[in-house]
Design an enzyme around this catalytic site. Structure first.
Site, PDB file in Angstrom:
ATOM      1  CD  GLU A 113      -1.719   2.341   1.540  1.00  0.00           C
ATOM      2  OE1 GLU A 113      -1.606   3.210   0.640  1.00  0.00           O
ATOM      3  OE2 GLU A 113      -1.549   2.576   2.731  1.00  0.00           O
TER       4      GLU A 113
ATOM      5  CB  CYS B  25      -1.002   7.394   1.390  1.00  0.00           C
ATOM      6  SG  CYS B  25      -1.971   6.137   2.257  1.00  0.00           S
TER       7      CYS B  25
END
Length: 487
Positions: free
Chosen positions: A258, A292
């Site tokens: 990720e 993010c």
């Protein structure tokens, strides 16, 4: 507070808290830069011992096959955390700089409560699927598909949302029957180290969960290389993710990644511009932009660009950095001086690329200690500029003009990333077209939230491989075995 400093300065290996032969390193409060304690600085030998313990627990115990035990341990861990929740909240704010309001959600309470989801999933999951009987080459055979644990997991996590990401890895991994070596980021070791003490309140067998904190990122690289590790689950930068893939290729380890994002908030010409600008400003500034999946590109109709700049500037002005312990604070400190300086370098790059700093652009003048940056809006950049393309990881929002729905989609997709995003409008058909066209793993419509432990999270393109959370995240930690028996 009993976690300070003894129990957060130990490693947890093979069911035991132990001091590191590598000594300790200081942990800092980013809101003031002061040392608040120490964390164990694991050595290579201790990291190898953690992997060996996880390997032994997986290979020689019934952990991977005892579904009831796993469900019970997950609930016990949640209960142990709940009993000390306020204590954990206090040091989370101190270590991470996490705003108090976020600890009631993804910075603490959300992922902790999510442990119940994983326990329930263990109990209700279809571990064996009967495919029935078939005549295979003249033999009557009954076929079934079994789902089994992937093995030993190296979980390598970042500093920005440590509880969220720690539990998003160890929750499904333990539920699946894997054993785990958790290696947190050097900046936020305590959020992981505290689990060593709390594991003592559960029936977790020795070696099932191991925690190695370290000041050195090389320890993460060692876990990636270790032949005793079957799967690497990593959250962090795209550059590091690529390095992990290269290293893992030598032993064909499975990898879950990720990675980064540069998510776009698309405002259509029939949207409530004020709400879109306000919510995007808040999203880009919460936790000082250190997320993010936060939307850091604001795409607005060209004919309303000036109005959008004015509205967004006003919104950001109300999000001045403040004490993360104050429940009203939305924008807290930057994690470190290094990260603050990196943000400042991007602002200078924006000026060099022809951008205009509409507001912010520097640390706040009233903060003389700690690491801070004022929420910043940048206009006048080309969508292909570095500042409009690269992940900054700070409270910096780039506003860009578009000439219609398709142009906005093209700008949003013109990125190496595809992690998250948002769309604002009033015509359901146009909104649906944008949702179907933007290549991103998650997307919110008119402020609606997609986040939840039951929702798969991950991205397209260089934002990663695989999904975390939800059934899809659980499946990352499983292998598939087909078995035939006489029919």
């Amino acid at each position: 507070m009993s976690f300070f400093p003894e129990n957060t300065s130990r490693l947890f290996i093979d069911g035991e808290l132990r001091a590191s032969s590598g000594g300790t390193y200081p942990v800092l409060d980013p809101s003031n830069g002061e040392e608040i304690g120490h964390a164990a600085d694991a050595t290579e030998d201790e990291t190898s011992a953690a992997v060996a313990a996880a390997r032994r627990a997986f290979d020689t115990t019934d952990w991977s096959r005892d579904h009831a035990l796993r469900a019970r341990c997950l609930r016990q861990l949640r209960e142990a955390i709940d009993a000390r929740l306020e204590e954990i909240r206090e040091f989370t704010i101190a270590e991470v700089g996490a705003e108090h309001f976020l600890t009631t959600g993804p910075q603490l309470e959300g992922p902790v409560q999510g442990l119940d989801y994983w326990a329930e999933l263990v109990e209700g999951f279809e571990w064996v699927t009967d495919l029935g009987t078939a005549d295979v080459m003249g033999l009557s055979s009954r076929r079934e598909v079994r789902r089994e644990a992937a093995g030993v997991v190296a979980a390598i996590t970042p500093w920005n949302f440590p509880h969220q990401i720690n539990f998003a890895k160890i929750g499904p991994a333990l539920a699946a029957g894997c054993t785990v070596v958790l290696k947190p980021a050097p900046d936020t070791p305590w959020c992981a180290a505290m689990l060593g003490e709390l594991a003592g309140a559960t029936d977790l067998p020795p070696g099932v969960l191991n925690i190695v904190t370290s000041s050195r990122n090389e320890i993460g690289a060692q876990l990636t290389r270790d032949p005793g590790v079957d799967l690497v689950s990593f959250t962090g930068s795209t550059a590091t993710g690529k390095a992990i893939m290269r290293t893992a290729a030598d032993s064909l380890k499975r990898v879950f990644l990720e990675l980064g994002g540069k998510s776009a908030s698309i405002v259509l010409d029939d949207a409530d511009l004020g709400s879109a600008c306000m919510m995007t400003a808040v999203n880009a500034s919460m936790h000082a932009g250190q997320g993010c999946a936060l939307t850091t590109r604001l795409l607005v109709p060209r004919e309303r660009l000036d109005e959008a700049i004015e509205l967004t500037t006003a919104a950001l002005a109300g999000l001045a950095p403040g004490d993360p312990r104050d429940p009203g604070t939305m924008c807290g400190p930057i994690i470190s001086a290094r990260q603050r300086d990196r943000i400042a370098e991007y602002v200078e790059l924006a000026r060099a690329e022809g951008g205009t700093i509409e507001c912010g652009g520097a640390p706040p003048e009233d903060k003389t200690s700690g690491y801070w940056f004022t929420p910043t809006l940048i206009s006048g950049l080309d969508p292909s500029s570095r500042v409009a393309q690269e992940e900054i990881f700070g409270p910096v929002l780039v506003i860009l003009a578009h000439d219609g729905d398709q142009h906005a989609i093209d700008i949003a997709n013109d990125s190496p990333y595809g992690l998250s995003g948002a769309v604002w409008g009033s015509d359901p058909a146009r909104i649906e077209y944008v949702v179907n066209s933007v290549r991103t793993g998650t997307l919110g419509v008119n402020g609606a939230q997609w986040y939840g432990v039951d929702v798969p999270f991950g991205g397209f393109k260089q934002s990663g491989i695989g999904r975390e959370m939800g059934i899809e995240g659980f499946a990352e930690y499983l292998e598939t075995k087909a078995v035939g028996t006489p029919g």
